[in-house]
Scaffold this motif. Structure first.
Motif, PDB file in Angstrom:
ATOM      1  N   ARG B 291      39.255 -33.304  45.244  1.00 30.90           N
ATOM      2  CA  ARG B 291      38.603 -32.869  43.999  1.00 30.90           C
ATOM      3  C   ARG B 291      37.092 -32.802  44.088  1.00 30.90           C
ATOM      4  O   ARG B 291      36.479 -31.958  43.437  1.00 30.90           O
ATOM      5  N   ASN B 292      36.499 -33.681  44.858  1.00 28.19           N
ATOM      6  CA  ASN B 292      35.043 -33.623  45.012  1.00 28.19           C
ATOM      7  C   ASN B 292      34.577 -32.291  45.587  1.00 28.19           C
ATOM      8  O   ASN B 292      33.734 -31.623  44.993  1.00 28.19           O
ATOM      9  N   LEU B 294      36.120 -29.549  45.555  1.00 27.43           N
ATOM     10  CA  LEU B 294      36.455 -28.516  44.576  1.00 27.43           C
ATOM     11  C   LEU B 294      35.409 -28.446  43.465  1.00 27.43           C
ATOM     12  O   LEU B 294      35.000 -27.359  43.039  1.00 27.43           O
ATOM     13  N   GLN B 295      34.984 -29.610  43.017  1.00 31.96           N
ATOM     14  CA  GLN B 295      33.946 -29.677  41.985  1.00 31.96           C
ATOM     15  C   GLN B 295      32.693 -28.976  42.463  1.00 31.96           C
ATOM     16  O   GLN B 295      32.086 -28.186  41.738  1.00 31.96           O
ATOM     17  N   VAL B 296      32.316 -29.276  43.709  1.00 36.11           N
ATOM     18  CA  VAL B 296      31.103 -28.681  44.266  1.00 36.11           C
ATOM     19  C   VAL B 296      31.255 -27.157  44.315  1.00 36.11           C
ATOM     20  O   VAL B 296      30.354 -26.424  43.896  1.00 36.11           O
ATOM     21  N   LEU B 298      33.346 -25.086  42.651  1.00 32.62           N
ATOM     22  CA  LEU B 298      33.420 -24.446  41.331  1.00 32.62           C
ATOM     23  C   LEU B 298      32.098 -24.539  40.582  1.00 32.62           C
ATOM     24  O   LEU B 298      31.660 -23.569  39.952  1.00 32.62           O
ATOM     25  N   GLY B 299      31.476 -25.719  40.692  1.00 29.03           N
ATOM     26  CA  GLY B 299      30.199 -25.926  40.008  1.00 29.03           C
ATOM     27  C   GLY B 299      29.140 -24.971  40.492  1.00 29.03           C
ATOM     28  O   GLY B 299      28.454 -24.323  39.697  1.00 29.03           O
ATOM     29  N   PHE B 300      29.021 -24.861  41.801  1.00 31.86           N
ATOM     30  CA  PHE B 300      27.965 -23.995  42.334  1.00 31.86           C
ATOM     31  C   PHE B 300      28.245 -22.525  42.090  1.00 31.86           C
ATOM     32  O   PHE B 300      27.325 -21.723  41.978  1.00 31.86           O
ATOM     33  N   GLN B 302      29.518 -21.457  39.354  1.00 34.71           N
ATOM     34  CA  GLN B 302      29.005 -21.281  37.990  1.00 34.71           C
ATOM     35  C   GLN B 302      27.486 -21.159  37.981  1.00 34.71           C
ATOM     36  O   GLN B 302      26.913 -20.311  37.309  1.00 34.71           O
ATOM     37  N   LEU B 303      26.838 -22.027  38.743  1.00 35.15           N
ATOM     38  CA  LEU B 303      25.370 -21.981  38.784  1.00 35.15           C
ATOM     39  C   LEU B 303      24.880 -20.697  39.429  1.00 35.15           C
ATOM     40  O   LEU B 303      23.846 -20.148  39.051  1.00 35.15           O
TER      41      LEU B 303
END
Lengths: 122, 495
Positions: B291-292, B294-296, B298-300, B302-303
């Motif tokens: 998940r970590n 994945l977070q990175v 998906l987050g990036f 978005q950014l």
């Protein structure tokens, strides 16, 4: 600048810290980061952040234990948990110690921003 | 005269053939009763047992008078009777033919001692009281007696062999072990049905077993009769043993083969279930590890959509790509970790493999000014070559990576390889920063890593590999040296 809120990110994964810093800086927040519970505790005392973004699986001890300790000392800092763990029991456990939000990774950045601003308004 | 002899000899030959063919004493005696010799009639033949009981074979009784004579005279046994009553001894070659006269009715008793069997004394052939029995006839009796003796002996053994055979056959038929009897040239003399089924042999003919199992494997089996040798055939797994067995004539070896395909599959499933259970237990960690990234990612992403600065855009894209690769690598490692390690043991020279790995990593080490010192003893050992290479590569590259990062002068790695009784030891040490006591305990745990980009499964996988080859691995970190020490034990296939 007075109303620039300080957010502290406690997560052991480097790129998570980078991501949240990038995202939150754009929103005008001051961001400090930390990667384990040893240094977190000290940093919280010294820097006095307005909000904690707290992970659970951390070197040096669980994020929930850190939270517990803070509450026991009477520290009522706003806390949002952001973690990979989505087990109901853990959520309930964390809630006992007063958290603003419990978010499971991967979290949508926009939602994260929303929760943060909500937490800081109160 | 000559013709007479010839006829008689021919007759004897015929009888001999019949004896061999029939191999049934009863029938032989019946035959004897029916046929008569010219000038001589054979009344009865009996096989006399030694000891004190005159047990007669096949209901053929010795003449009552002779028996009476024995009893009245109080002879202890036939031997004494013979000795006490010998009227005439005729010699034929190395054998004796005894001629007796006994009682009122003269009977000529020809007695042929049976030297072949311990229990049996000899053969008595009773004839009509015909006195002008020629020497030829005596000779014929002699031959006859001999033949009967041989037949009897043969018959007895054949009976035993037959019953043994029957027992063998029953056992072989129902046995779950594929069995083959081999001669000294490793040709198949006999097999059971299961064996023919496995190797798809249709005809019952002499076959070279080397057609189905290669010679070195067979020789391995012969030289270590106590261990089972594993091999594959037709997509299935087998374990074989060869035992020496001297049975009738040409059989020298017994080849026993068990189908262990199911057993192996079961073991694999159990292992995998175990691993899955362990994975289940560490599923929280897995969630974290997956998940970590994945977070990175998906987050990036978005950014990235909101980012206008090209520099930043590039930076974000790189991060997304790296994390994706990292995630993929993690999943691969997870699969490797959960997979049952297949081991193929072969004889090899471990030092050669270690040297090869050193050579392949030499350039990288040189580029970072890392010296690799090696002290490798040369010996043979039975290992899985591929897996051993993986282990050495893993540990050595870890050491190089660590020293690269630390970037100290005089970085060096020492490799020792030596053999002791029953085991050999491989020691890979580096002079980089020590590993803390706390970390030493966890270093082989899955997902434990001190690297930024590590998955934490590399050393767990190494540990699995080492243990699958009957080895142990431990790490020590003291006095400025961090050492990975691996000990491998001799396994069953060692001589």
């Amino acid at each position: 600048m007075d109303n620039m809120k300080k957010i502290m990110i406690i997560d052991d994964a480097g790129f998570i810290r980078v991501l949240f810093r990038e995202a939150l800086k754009r929103e005008g927040y001051e961001v400090i980061t930390c990667e384990n519970t040893y240094t977190a505790y000290k940093m919280i005392k010294e820097s006095e952040p307005d909000l904690l973004l707290l992970d659970i699986n951390l070197p040096g001890g669980s994020g929930i234990d850190l939270l517990k300790q803070l509450r026991n000392e009477g520290n009522n800092i706003s806390v949002i948990m952001i973690t990979a763990v989505s087990i109901k029991d853990t959520v309930i456990e964390a809630s006992k110690y007063g958290i603003k939000s419990y978010l499971t990774k991967p979290v949508d950045i926009n939602i994260l921003k929303e929760r943060i601003s909500e937490a800081l308004e109160e | 005269m000559k013709n007479k002899i010839l006829t008689k000899i021919q007759y004897i030959n015929r009888i001999h053939r019949i004896f061999i063919e029939k191999t049934d004493i009863k029938r032989v005696f019946r035959f004897l009763e029916e046929k008569t010799f010219p000038n001589v009639g054979i009344k009865r033949a009996a096989i006399v047992q030694t000891e004190d009981n005159y047990k007669f074979y096949y209901k053929y009784r010795i003449n009552k008078n002779i028996l009476k004579d024995i009893r009245e005279q109080n002879y202890r046994n036939l031997n004494d009777w013979i000795n006490g009553n010998t009227a005439k001894i005729l010699h034929y070659g190395s054998k004796y033919l005894f001629v007796f006269e006994s009682g009122e009715n003269r009977e000529w008793v020809y007695f042929e001692p049976l030297h072949l069997k311990e229990d049996y004394f000899g053969i008595l052939i009773l004839t009509a009281d015909e006195k002008d029995i020629s020497q030829d006839d005596h000779f014929i009796f002699f031959l006859l007696a001999n033949h009967i003796a041989e037949i009897f002996y043969l018959d007895d053994n054949l009976k035993k062999a037959a019953s043994l055979n029957r027992l063998n056959r029953k056992f072989l038929k129902h046995s779950k072990t594929a069995t083959a009897f081999l001669d000294k040239n490793l040709h198949i003399v006999q097999t059971n049905i299961l064996f023919r089924k496995i190797f798809k042999i249709r005809k019952k003919s002499i076959l070279d077993i080397c057609k189905y199992i290669n010679r070195p494997l067979l020789e391995n089996m012969i030289s270590s009769p106590d261990s089972r040798v594993s091999f594959e055939f037709g997509g299935k797994n087998f374990e074989g043993r060869i035992v020496r067995a001297r049975m009738k004539d040409n059989i020298k070896y017994l080849l026993l083969i068990d189908d262990v395909t199911e057993v192996i599959a079961l073991k694999k499933r159990i292992w995998q279930n175990q691993k899955l259970r362990e994975l289940g237990e560490i599923s929280l960690r897995i969630a974290h590890e997956i998940r970590n990234p994945l977070q990175v990612i998906l987050g990036f992403i978005q950014l990235l959509n909101e980012q206008e600065d090209p520099e930043k855009q590039k930076e974000y894209s790189n991060i997304i790509m790296n994390e994706s690769r990292h995630l993929n690598g993690l999943i691969e490692d997870l699969l490797l970790y959960a997979k049952k390690v297949d081991i193929n043991f072969e004889e090899c020279i471990p030092s050669v493999i270690v040297e090869e790995v050193c050579n392949s990593l030499k350039e990288r080490a040189d580029n970072s000014n890392i010296t690799i010192n090696s002290d490798l003893k040369r010996f043979t050992f039975v290992l899985d070559i591929k897996r051993f290479r993986e282990i050495v590569t893993n540990i050595l590259s870890n050491a190089i990576e660590k020293l690269e990062e630390e970037g100290r002068k005089n970085s060096s790695i020492d490799i020792y390889l030596e053999k002791k009784t029953g085991i050999f030891i491989l020691n890979i040490s580096d002079n980089g920063s020590p590993i803390s006591g706390e970390n030493i305990e966890r270093i082989f745990n899955p997902f434990f890593t001190t690297k930024d980009n590590g998955h934490g499964l590399g050393l767990s996988i190494v540990k699995n590999l080492v243990e699958a080859m009957n080895g142990k691995i431990e790490v020590k970190s003291r006095n400025g040296k961090t050492s990975f020490i691996m000990k491998f034990e001799k396994n069953d296939l060692q001589k």
